[in-house]
Design a protein around this motif. Structure first.
Motif, PDB file in Angstrom:
ATOM      1  N   GLY A   1     -33.555  21.795  70.614  1.00  0.00           N
ATOM      2  CA  GLY A   1     -34.111  20.444  70.618  1.00  0.00           C
ATOM      3  C   GLY A   1     -34.361  19.968  72.046  1.00  0.00           C
TER       4      GLY A   1
ATOM      5  N   GLY B 223     -37.851  11.892  76.800  1.00  0.00           N
ATOM      6  CA  GLY B 223     -37.837  12.417  75.432  1.00  0.00           C
ATOM      7  C   GLY B 223     -36.526  12.286  74.703  1.00  0.00           C
TER       8      GLY B 223
ATOM      9  N   LEU C  25     -42.161  18.700  74.520  1.00  0.00           N
ATOM     10  CA  LEU C  25     -42.982  17.742  73.766  1.00  0.00           C
ATOM     11  C   LEU C  25     -42.697  16.306  74.186  1.00  0.00           C
ATOM     12  N   GLU C  26     -42.269  16.132  75.426  1.00  0.00           N
ATOM     13  CA  GLU C  26     -41.837  14.804  75.850  1.00  0.00           C
ATOM     14  C   GLU C  26     -42.915  13.749  75.624  1.00  0.00           C
TER      15      GLU C  26
ATOM     16  N   SER D 250     -36.663  12.781  68.832  1.00  0.00           N
ATOM     17  CA  SER D 250     -36.187  14.112  69.219  1.00  0.00           C
ATOM     18  C   SER D 250     -34.944  14.488  68.444  1.00  0.00           C
TER      19      SER D 250
ATOM     20  N   LEU E 207     -35.822  15.288  64.829  1.00  0.00           N
ATOM     21  CA  LEU E 207     -36.487  16.584  64.658  1.00  0.00           C
ATOM     22  C   LEU E 207     -35.466  17.718  64.827  1.00  0.00           C
ATOM     23  N   THR E 208     -34.569  17.560  65.788  1.00  0.00           N
ATOM     24  CA  THR E 208     -33.550  18.587  65.991  1.00  0.00           C
ATOM     25  C   THR E 208     -32.670  18.725  64.752  1.00  0.00           C
TER      26      THR E 208
ATOM     27  N   VAL F  33     -29.037  16.985  73.042  1.00  0.00           N
ATOM     28  CA  VAL F  33     -30.365  16.375  73.049  1.00  0.00           C
ATOM     29  C   VAL F  33     -30.360  15.100  73.893  1.00  0.00           C
TER      30      VAL F  33
ATOM     31  N   VAL G 168     -37.415  22.043  73.443  1.00  0.00           N
ATOM     32  CA  VAL G 168     -38.715  21.832  72.804  1.00  0.00           C
ATOM     33  C   VAL G 168     -39.051  20.343  72.693  1.00  0.00           C
ATOM     34  N   PHE G 169     -38.186  19.585  72.021  1.00  0.00           N
ATOM     35  CA  PHE G 169     -38.560  18.207  71.709  1.00  0.00           C
ATOM     36  C   PHE G 169     -38.393  17.287  72.914  1.00  0.00           C
TER      37      PHE G 169
ATOM     38  N   THR H 222     -42.573  12.917  71.902  1.00  0.00           N
ATOM     39  CA  THR H 222     -41.299  12.360  71.439  1.00  0.00           C
ATOM     40  C   THR H 222     -40.913  11.096  72.191  1.00  0.00           C
TER      41      THR H 222
END
Lengths: 747, 263, 229
Positions: free
Chosen positions: A569, A597, A577-578, A602, A605-606, A678, A572-573, A581
């Motif tokens: 997480g 993010g 993908l900041e 985030s 999604l994690t 995260v 990626v998130f 997110t």
């Protein structure tokens, strides 16, 4: 095994099987083997139940219990003082510590009203009218049993060492307890029951180390006893004590006596703080602070009940409209009402003349405490504001008001000009636009700035319940200024308050909201994805190598440690993908949102990834349990595969799918590690406002609290665990309800 | 096997032509040729594993649901091979309905059980009438007319099976396949279903697989006897009028089977 | 009502028995009258009818066999099929007697017989035919009581049989007929007597079908149960 005790159904041995006693032995041996496993299984069940009980015990033990709380300002005192201030502020109110003065003032004015000890009423009963309160006129019966709302006990306090060293005081109390009931009615109060008198006598016997049986009394003849005796305290007890002094002197007592009528509070102060008085007289029980002060100067107060007083609410005999009042009317009469007709339109349009005892008098305290609500949170918001205004500096008050004003139509700390100037300026206050503070908000300000509770010690639940006396003793010795309270760490305030570094003020609102947001988004993402994948794998996928590989990997993913999902997480998130997110891609960076993010999105999604395998597997399980005959039945009618799945397979599998989903969401609710990775906030006091907000969750909050050194945070953690458990249980209960509902429909 | 004299007078409903069915590499049914007469009851009998159910399921391509199943040869239905690549099995199944071994009503109301098939197949007429007519034909209307909203599972086993027949009738198929429809029912419910089948043959062609030889004798007009050869592939031994099969079987295996001297 | 098709099949068999029974009953009467009136054409018709009767019997038999093979009859259904099988056989044999009378009629050719004797033969045939009619009716009505009563009428047949035998002996002695003619006549009468006996067999099967018990209804039975209402 004897033949007499056993019946053999088939005695002859046949076909090589055991018979007779051997058969019996063989069967018993088989039963024994079964019993062994039965006991083993039972034992494992008991062990797990014990573990559960131990878990609950630990949590509950920490979440409730006694706490010693020191207030910078005692909230009860604040309320009483506030009320007294209101009462005394009125210009038509006459206040005096001398009850005779009050009685004289009331007598001559038909529109006057006042209250004082019952004795003073009796002295002037010809010129005064006694009022019934809530329909009850005081008399011996309803005062002794407490049904008259304004009845109160009268006490003498002394100390065992004082009595030991001061013979005059010791003999006087002995004499008092022997003869008080003979005089008290004449003085104007109500005698104690025999039981309560003998209880007081018991206290005296213990102080003198007299080992007499209960009920037996050792009256001392005061003839010739001398010494110096100083009494201070309640003006209510005063006439009674005067009468007893007169009588003991008539009986030959030769000591020097001083008796001051200064009010209960002053009397207790003289006894406990200055140590000047040998005996304190009071018209209310000594409170814990006073008790603690006594301990400080090495006195342990002994309480002797000597009688009961009823507060008399009186008007002049010339008054022709009033014979009874209610508590509600009393509150109005002694506070805001200006004229009699303000209280009751049937009463005359004349100003109310009030005659009340002064603030040093226990009588006024008693009246206020009895007639007015005494808990802060029972007071109306304006009263709270005025308490606040009295107790904070103007600078602090202005800051509070600038953040959010107290009234819509009125300013407390600012002048109109200051306020208007600030609000028209370049940087107007937040309070210029926000609606006025609600009562809760004022209470919180009072809590933080005025009463300032400070928990100095906490005890766990079990000792609190079993060992209360010892704890009280310990608290008095170690924390004399603190009051001991039974505290439920789980409370509405705990649920409502945001995080705080002061344990007394800290709450879980931010964390609960964060958890709910995260879990809601997790469910939103993982449910459709998981169920979709399960349907594909179970209903459509053919048995080829690729699908087998996918299936195996999903099963393996379900066993991957959650922290690894946290790393995923984060990478990626949060990082890659900041833009998405953090919400910057949508321009949705509102108040409370962050530009990085580490957001609810985030985290969701994690967690969705984390529980996805479980949802898929439980969904497959549920779909697999749908009998094939149902699919065939649908197909045989000429339905397409999707029609069959949608109309028959899914509804049948739904209970199972929902159960699996909700259980896995429960898991998400309880996850800590991936969220820490995260980036759940460690300290956050603003409520999450949407998917792009900073957040913390309950488990993270609990984890952080448990790692704090102060013991109070352990209690907070336990309380938060209780909240988390309740959340989890209600989620699981929902699962059960849903499953039952759908299962019933399917049956 | 060529068309016999009895069948020449009747129109054919469906015809298997040298049909073999494979499950993966295993040949379950070997070159079966079978001509099913219209509006008559044809029973498929034989020992366990002889492929009679497989043959039955081939007639409406239910075998497609088994991932490894494969059919060789042809089944002619209205002059078309239903296994031709351009034929949609959904259409075949709508015209050739099926009733299963265990009653399998949907977990819906009795009414919905009947109406669902009609609805998904785009029925435009009066649904209430269709449901009533179907239930009447299935001899179930009088028993359920007051509880149409109750779950299909609230019925007894025999009633459930008749409900399954009713929902099959509701989509107006031409042929109804029945895979041991009474094997899960008690004798009285069984006889009721048998009577119902007799009524249905006025309007439908019925092919029934039964492990109960007596049921085939009692309830069918034609009987096909299947057996399993040495490599466990099922094949058709004899197909004839039921009376002939049970009083004067032509084939020695048939005789052994119907007299209980088989195997 | 379950097993409707089976019930329908049983009904068809019953009807066939009824049809066959009334044909045979008519045959008994017709052949006796033809014997009396020397109606050789009718006699020949009776002989020719035998082929149809045999065919009918086989048809009934095969129907029974098919039902036994396919319907697994039990209880009353099984008894009904057994009775149907047996009764069809009895009817076929009764018609054999009818055929015999027809043949005798042809053998007698144009011989003129004493009126007194020949007029008794239709009387005897009438009783036998009536018994058969009642038996077949009892079969279709499944009426055991009626079937039990029928054998009582056999006495009248037996009495006529004795009387005709005695009369025939007198006629031969008196030279009114040849010995050969009298012998043929004796056979014809005997056939009728046997036919009536076979009707009793039919009754026995009717009772079996109805109540499930097989009771011999010979002369002894008749004596014992003569009181049946």
């Amino acid at each position: 095994m004897s033949d007499e005790s056993t019946t053999y159904i088939a005695p002859e041995p046949k076909f090589g099987y055991p018979a007779g006693p051997k058969l019996d032995q063989q069967i018993k041996a088989r039963h024994r083997r079964g019993q062994f496993w039965y006991v083993l299984l039972g034992a494992s069940l008991i062990v797990s139940i014990l573990a559960l009980i131990a878990l609950l015990y630990t949590i509950v033990n920490d979440a409730f219990g006694l706490a010693a709380v020191e207030y910078k300002n005692d909230p009860t005192r604040l309320v009483v003082e506030q009320q007294e201030k209101v009462m005394l502020a009125d210009r038509d109110t006459v206040s005096s510590e001398d009850d005779r003065e009050l009685a004289a003032g009331i007598m001559n004015d038909p529109y006057a009203i006042g209250f004082f000890g019952y004795a003073y009423y009796q002295q002037s009963s010809d010129n005064l009218t006694l009022l019934a309160v809530d329909g009850i006129t005081p008399d011996a019966g309803n005062v002794e049993d407490g049904t008259y709302p304004l009845a109160r006990p009268l006490f003498l306090y002394s100390d065992a060492r004082v009595l030991e060293n001061n013979q005059a005081a010791n003999v006087f109390i002995n004499y008092y307890l022997t003869h008080v009931n003979e005089e008290i009615s004449d003085v104007g109060y109500f005698p104690l029951s025999a039981g309560r008198i003998s209880q007081a006598q018991q206290t005296w016997k213990q102080a003198n180390a007299l080992d007499l049986p209960a009920g037996q009394w050792a009256a001392i003849n005061p003839d010739g006893v001398g010494g110096s005796l100083s009494i201070a305290g309640s003006s209510t007890v005063y006439p009674l004590t005067q009468r007893m002094l007169e009588r003991i002197k008539a009986d030959g007592f030769v000591g020097d006596t001083s008796d001051e009528s200064v009010g209960s509070t002053a009397g207790y102060r003289a006894f406990c703080v200055d140590g000047a008085a040998d005996i304190a007289a009071g018209s209310r029980p000594m409170n814990q602070n006073e008790f603690a002060s006594c301990r400080k100067i090495g006195r342990l107060p002994l309480e002797f009940a000597v009688g009961t007083d009823a507060l008399a609410i009186v008007v002049s005999a010339q008054n022709d409209f009033l014979t009874a009042v209610t508590a509600d009317e009393l509150r109005l009469i002694f506070t805001t009402a200006q004229k009699w007709s303000d209280v009751n339109p049937n009463w005359p349009d004349q100003p109310i003349k009030r005659f009340i005892p002064g603030t040093d008098s226990g009588t006024l305290d008693f009246f206020v405490e009895t007639v007015f609500p005494i808990a802060l949170d029972e007071l109306p918001q304006p009263t709270l504001v005025s308490i606040l205004a009295d107790n904070v500096s103007p600078g602090l008050g202005r800051r509070m008001e600038s953040e959010q004003r107290f009234f819509a139509d009125q300013l407390v700390f600012f002048s109109q000009e200051q306020w208007a100037e600030a609000c028209d300026g370049a940087t107007p206050y937040a309070g210029c636009t926000l609606p006025p503070r609600a009562k809760d908000s004022v209470l919180q300000l009072l809590n933080e700035n005025v009463t300032e509770p400070n928990i100095v010690a906490v005890w766990k639940l079990v000792p609190s319940l079993l060992n209360r006396a010892a704890i009280e003793q310990e608290a008095l010795e170690k924390y004399p200024a603190a009051s001991l309270q039974f505290t439920s760490w789980v409370s509405t305030a705990f649920l409502r308050s945001p995080q705080s570094s002061t344990p007394e003020l800290a709450g879980v609102r931010t964390a609960v909201l964060g958890s709910l947001w995260v879990v809601a988004f997790t469910a939103l993402v993982s449910f459709p994805l998981g169920v979709g994948a399960a349907i594909y794998l179970e209903e459509y996928a053919t048995d080829n190598r690729l699908n087998r590989l996918i299936q195996t990997n999903i099963s393996n993913l379900a066993g991957v440690p959650s922290i690894i999902y946290g790393m995923l997480g984060l990478a990626v998130f949060v990082r890659a993908l900041e833009v998405i997110t953090s919400g910057t891609a949508f321009g949705a960076v509102a108040a409370g949102a962050t530009a990085n993010g580490r957001t609810i999105l985030s985290a969701s999604l994690t967690l969705a990834l984390l529980i996805l395998p479980i949802i898929i597997i439980s969904g497959q399980e549920a779909l697999r349990s749908v009998p094939n005959s149902l699919r065939q039945g649908g197909m045989a009618l000429g339905a397409t595969q999707w029609q069959t799945i949608w109309s028959h397979v899914l509804p049948s599998a739904l209970p199972g799918i929902l159960t699996g989903t909700i259980l896995s969401i429960s898991r998400a609710l309880g996850e800590t590690a991936p969220l820490v990775v995260v980036g759940a906030s460690t300290f956050i006091t603003t409520d999450p406002t949407g998917p792009f907000a900073k957040f913390t969750t309950l488990p993270v909050q609990i984890y952080q609290w448990t790692s704090r050194p102060q013991p109070e945070f352990q209690n907070l953690a336990a309380a938060a665990i209780v909240v988390l458990l309740i959340l989890l249980l209600s989620l699981n209960a929902t699962a059960v309800l849903l499953r039952n509902r759908y299962a019933r429909r399917a049956a | 096997m060529t068309l016999n004299s009895y069948a020449q007078n009747k129109h054919l409903a469906v015809e298997a032509d040298k049909m073999s069915v494979y499950y993966g590499g295993f040949r379950a049914v070997k070159e079966v040729s079978l001509q099913i007469p219209q509006k008559a009851i044809t029973a498929l009998i034989g020992p366990s594993g002889c492929g009679k159910s497989t043959v039955l399921r081939s007639f409406n391509r239910m075998n497609d649901l088994v991932p490894t199943a494969r059919v060789e040869g042809a089944i002619h239905y209205h002059g078309n091979n239903i296994y031709a690549p351009n034929v949609d099995p959904v259409e075949i199944r709508r015209r050739i309905g099926m009733v299963f071994q265990k009653p399998n009503p949907f977990s819906k109301s009795i009414y919905e059980n009947v109406a669902w098939g009609a609805r998904i197949n785009g029925y435009k007429g009066n649904m209430d009438e269709l449901v009533e007519a179907s239930l009447r034909q299935a001899a179930l209307w009088d028993e359920v007319k007051d509880k149409l909203a109750e779950s299909g599972f609230s019925l007894s086993g025999g009633q459930q099976q008749r409900l399954c027949i009713a929902r099959t009738i509701a989509v107006k198929p031409e042929i109804i396949l029945m895979d041991e429809p009474t094997s899960a029912l008690d004798p009285v419910a069984t006889l009721k279903i048998e009577d119902l089948i007799q009524e249905l043959k006025e309007n439908y062609t019925i092919i029934i697989v039964t492990h109960n030889m007596q049921q085939a004798a009692r309830a069918s007009d034609f009987t096909a006897f299947f057996n399993m050869d040495a490599d466990r592939a099922g094949y058709l031994v004899e197909f004839n009028e039921t009376n002939e099969i049970f009083t004067n079987p032509k084939h020695e295996l048939t005789e052994q089977y119907i007299t209980g001297r088989f195997g | 009502m379950t097993r409707e098709s089976f019930a329908r099949e049983l009904k068809i068999l019953d009807t066939k028995i009824l049809r066959l029974g009334s044909a045979v009953e008519e045959g008994i009467m017709k052949s006796a009258v033809a014997l009396k009136t020397r109606d050789l054409r009718t006699s020949r018709e009776m002989i020719d009818l035998d082929e149809w009767v045999n065919q009918q019997r086989i048809e009934i038999m095969m129907g029974c066999f098919t039902l036994i093979a396919t319907q697994q009859p039990t209880g009353p259904d099984m008894r009904s099929l057994a009775a149907t099988l047996e009764i069809a056989g009895e009817l076929e044999r009764i018609h054999d007697y009818v055929k015999g009378i027809g043949k005798i009629s042809l053998q007698l050719d144009t011989a003129v017989l004493p009126t007194a004797i020949v007029s008794l033969i239709p009387d005897m045939a009438g009783i036998a035919a009536d018994m058969l009619r009642q038996a077949v009716e009892a079969f279709t009505a499944n009426d055991a009581t009626a079937a039990r009563r029928i054998p009582l009428q056999d006495d009248a047949v037996d009495r006529l049989y004795s009387q005709i035998s005695y009369d025939l002996a007198l006629i031969v002695t008196a030279g009114q007929a040849t010995y050969e003619q009298a012998n043929l006549m004796q056979w014809a009468v005997h056939n009728l007597e046997r036919a009536a006996d076979r009707v009793i067999n039919i009754c026995e099967w009717v009772v079996y079908k109805a109540v499930g018990k097989y009771v011999e209804m010979d002369s002894g039975y008749v004596a014992e149960t003569a009181v049946i209402p």
